[in-house]
Write an enzyme that holds these catalytic residues in place. Structure first.
Site, PDB file in Angstrom:
ATOM      1  N   ASP A  23     -17.552   7.215 -13.254  1.00 12.79           N
ATOM      2  CA  ASP A  23     -18.118   7.272 -14.190  1.00 12.79           C
ATOM      3  C   ASP A  23     -20.366   6.546 -13.364  1.00 12.79           C
ATOM      4  O   ASP A  23     -21.000   6.442 -14.632  1.00 12.79           O
ATOM      5  CB  ASP A  23     -17.896   5.589 -14.960  1.00 12.79           C
ATOM      6  CG  ASP A  23     -17.044   6.168 -15.995  1.00 12.79           C
ATOM      7  OD1 ASP A  23     -16.733   7.256 -16.256  1.00 12.79           O
ATOM      8  OD2 ASP A  23     -16.102   5.108 -15.900  1.00 12.79           O
ATOM      9  N   GLY A  65      -8.124   5.687   2.896  1.00 12.96           N
ATOM     10  CA  GLY A  65      -6.668   5.974   2.468  1.00 12.96           C
ATOM     11  C   GLY A  65      -6.612   6.929   1.431  1.00 12.96           C
ATOM     12  O   GLY A  65      -4.945   6.594   1.631  1.00 12.96           O
ATOM     13  N   THR A  67      -4.959  10.881   0.685  1.00 11.26           N
ATOM     14  CA  THR A  67      -4.789  11.741   1.506  1.00 11.26           C
ATOM     15  C   THR A  67      -4.488  12.698   0.611  1.00 11.26           C
ATOM     16  O   THR A  67      -4.712  12.943   0.154  1.00 11.26           O
ATOM     17  CB  THR A  67      -2.603  11.261   1.343  1.00 11.26           C
ATOM     18  OG1 THR A  67      -2.175  11.335  -0.324  1.00 11.26           O
ATOM     19  CG2 THR A  67      -2.667  10.173   2.065  1.00 11.26           C
ATOM     20  N   ALA A  91      -5.917   6.719   7.385  1.00 12.40           N
ATOM     21  CA  ALA A  91      -4.343   6.080   7.531  1.00 12.40           C
ATOM     22  C   ALA A  91      -4.117   6.798   6.416  1.00 12.40           C
ATOM     23  O   ALA A  91      -4.913   6.721   5.529  1.00 12.40           O
ATOM     24  CB  ALA A  91      -4.572   4.366   8.697  1.00 12.40           C
ATOM     25  N   PHE A  94      -2.193   1.370   5.381  1.00 16.89           N
ATOM     26  CA  PHE A  94      -2.986   0.391   6.142  1.00 16.89           C
ATOM     27  C   PHE A  94      -2.804  -1.185   5.847  1.00 16.89           C
ATOM     28  O   PHE A  94      -2.313  -2.221   7.398  1.00 16.89           O
ATOM     29  CB  PHE A  94      -4.210  -0.059   5.396  1.00 16.89           C
ATOM     30  CG  PHE A  94      -5.544   1.009   5.829  1.00 16.89           C
ATOM     31  CD1 PHE A  94      -6.243   0.713   6.712  1.00 16.89           C
ATOM     32  CD2 PHE A  94      -5.539   2.363   5.338  1.00 16.89           C
ATOM     33  CE1 PHE A  94      -7.234   1.818   7.129  1.00 16.89           C
ATOM     34  CE2 PHE A  94      -6.409   3.121   5.240  1.00 16.89           C
ATOM     35  CZ  PHE A  94      -7.569   3.098   6.071  1.00 16.89           C
ATOM     36  N   HIS A 126       8.948   4.914  -4.449  1.00 19.02           N
ATOM     37  CA  HIS A 126       7.649   4.254  -5.074  1.00 19.02           C
ATOM     38  C   HIS A 126       7.690   3.926  -6.721  1.00 19.02           C
ATOM     39  O   HIS A 126       8.790   4.561  -6.921  1.00 19.02           O
ATOM     40  CB  HIS A 126       6.735   5.081  -4.547  1.00 19.02           C
ATOM     41  CG  HIS A 126       5.989   4.937  -3.346  1.00 19.02           C
ATOM     42  ND1 HIS A 126       6.748   5.906  -2.338  1.00 19.02           N
ATOM     43  CD2 HIS A 126       5.337   4.244  -2.578  1.00 19.02           C
ATOM     44  CE1 HIS A 126       5.931   5.242  -1.287  1.00 19.02           C
ATOM     45  NE2 HIS A 126       5.160   4.760  -1.671  1.00 19.02           N
ATOM     46  N   HIS A 127       6.491   3.084  -6.773  1.00 20.25           N
ATOM     47  CA  HIS A 127       6.642   3.465  -8.295  1.00 20.25           C
ATOM     48  C   HIS A 127       6.683   4.256  -9.223  1.00 20.25           C
ATOM     49  O   HIS A 127       6.026   5.076  -8.330  1.00 20.25           O
ATOM     50  CB  HIS A 127       5.509   2.412  -8.906  1.00 20.25           C
ATOM     51  CG  HIS A 127       4.643   3.455  -8.001  1.00 20.25           C
ATOM     52  ND1 HIS A 127       3.058   3.938  -8.722  1.00 20.25           N
ATOM     53  CD2 HIS A 127       3.282   2.613  -7.113  1.00 20.25           C
ATOM     54  CE1 HIS A 127       2.302   4.075  -8.415  1.00 20.25           C
ATOM     55  NE2 HIS A 127       2.092   3.376  -6.162  1.00 20.25           N
ATOM     56  N   LYS A 130       3.046   7.002  -9.301  1.00 20.13           N
ATOM     57  CA  LYS A 130       3.174   8.187  -7.612  1.00 20.13           C
ATOM     58  C   LYS A 130       3.713   8.902  -7.872  1.00 20.13           C
ATOM     59  O   LYS A 130       4.575   9.161  -8.454  1.00 20.13           O
ATOM     60  CB  LYS A 130       3.287   7.132  -6.723  1.00 20.13           C
ATOM     61  CG  LYS A 130       3.465   8.103  -5.627  1.00 20.13           C
ATOM     62  CD  LYS A 130       3.779   7.241  -4.425  1.00 20.13           C
ATOM     63  CE  LYS A 130       2.555   7.969  -2.892  1.00 20.13           C
ATOM     64  NZ  LYS A 130       1.431   7.802  -2.508  1.00 20.13           N
ATOM     65  N   GLY A 136       1.987   9.880   1.389  1.00 14.81           N
ATOM     66  CA  GLY A 136       1.211  10.302   2.971  1.00 14.81           C
ATOM     67  C   GLY A 136       2.154   9.120   4.166  1.00 14.81           C
ATOM     68  O   GLY A 136       2.007   9.555   5.086  1.00 14.81           O
TER      69      GLY A 136
END
Length: 228
Positions: A23, A65, A67, A91, A94, A126-127, A130, A136
């Site tokens: 925004d 971070g 990807t 990365a 991290f 993962h949650h 995602k 990644g």
């Protein structure tokens, strides 16, 4: 993630001079942004590369971070950092714990290259928010295994072909991230797992990377910051 990074940076005595989201993109042109030593960038694949360019135009180093951008823009980013004088610390994860886990993964893969009776596979959880898969981090870990185990040509999802490293994904609840690597044989099973309790470890690692990046130049990675 941004809120955690902000709080940890403040706790470590740093000043936040600019916060930019979708925004207020015009703030890339504000003097406050140009005064930054390092910008920490966690967005989406379609936005990351453009954000790097905007930061570099203002002389600001970047820690990222994000990807999913490397296939399309990897060559341009490498050239900008190796020949153009720009700085990016990138990365896929991290977390200090993941950096240690990655070092263990590489070392174990080198050992297991000598023992073909063990087949290797990976699972990441993962949650449910995602959407991309595999993560990644899983891709980075998988590439490390393939690099060190001669009997694996590449990694693939949903495969039964033994010449590929199988990588599976699970999406459930609010899991911050679990990565498990299994070496299985007729005799036994060897398993290593990294299980993140929260995203705090990722945020702390990003701030540590920013501190490192302020004093270094070029295309930087976790292996530059942590000498395992």
């Amino acid at each position: 993630m941004g809120k955690m990074i902000e709080q940890i940076a403040l706790d470590r005595g740093h000043e936040i001079v600019s916060i930019i989201d979708i925004d207020n993109q015009q703030d890339f042109d504000a003097p406050a942004f140009a005064s930054a030593d390092v910008a920490i960038e966690f967005t989406a694949p379609q936005a990351a590369y453009g954000n790097y360019l905007k930061a570099w135009e203002k002389g600001v180093k970047v820690v990222s971070g994000s990807t999913g951008w490397m296939k399309e823009h990897g060559d341009e980013v490498r050239k900008a950092c190796t020949e153009g004088g720009q700085t990016l610390f990138w990365a896929s994860n991290f977390s200090i714990g993941v950096a240690i886990f990655s070092a263990v993964n590489r070392y174990l893969a080198k050992i297991m290259n000598q023992f073909p009776q063990y087949d290797v596979e990976m699972e990441e959880t993962h949650h449910v928010h995602k959407l991309d898969h595999p993560s990644g981090t899983a891709i980075t870990l998988a590439e490390e295994i393939v690099e060190n185990i001669d009997r694996k040509e590449a990694w693939k999802e949903d495969t039964t072909d033994k010449k590929y490293l199988r990588v599976d994904h699970i999406r459930r609840g609010e899991v911050p991230g679990i990565h498990t690597i299994r070496y299985d044989s007729d005799a036994d099973l060897i398993t290593i797992t990294h299980d993140a309790h929260s995203r705090k470890g990722f945020a702390l690692g990003a701030v540590l990377a920013a501190e490192y990046t302020k004093e270094h130049q070029g295309l930087l990675t976790i292996s530059d910051m942590f000498k395992f």
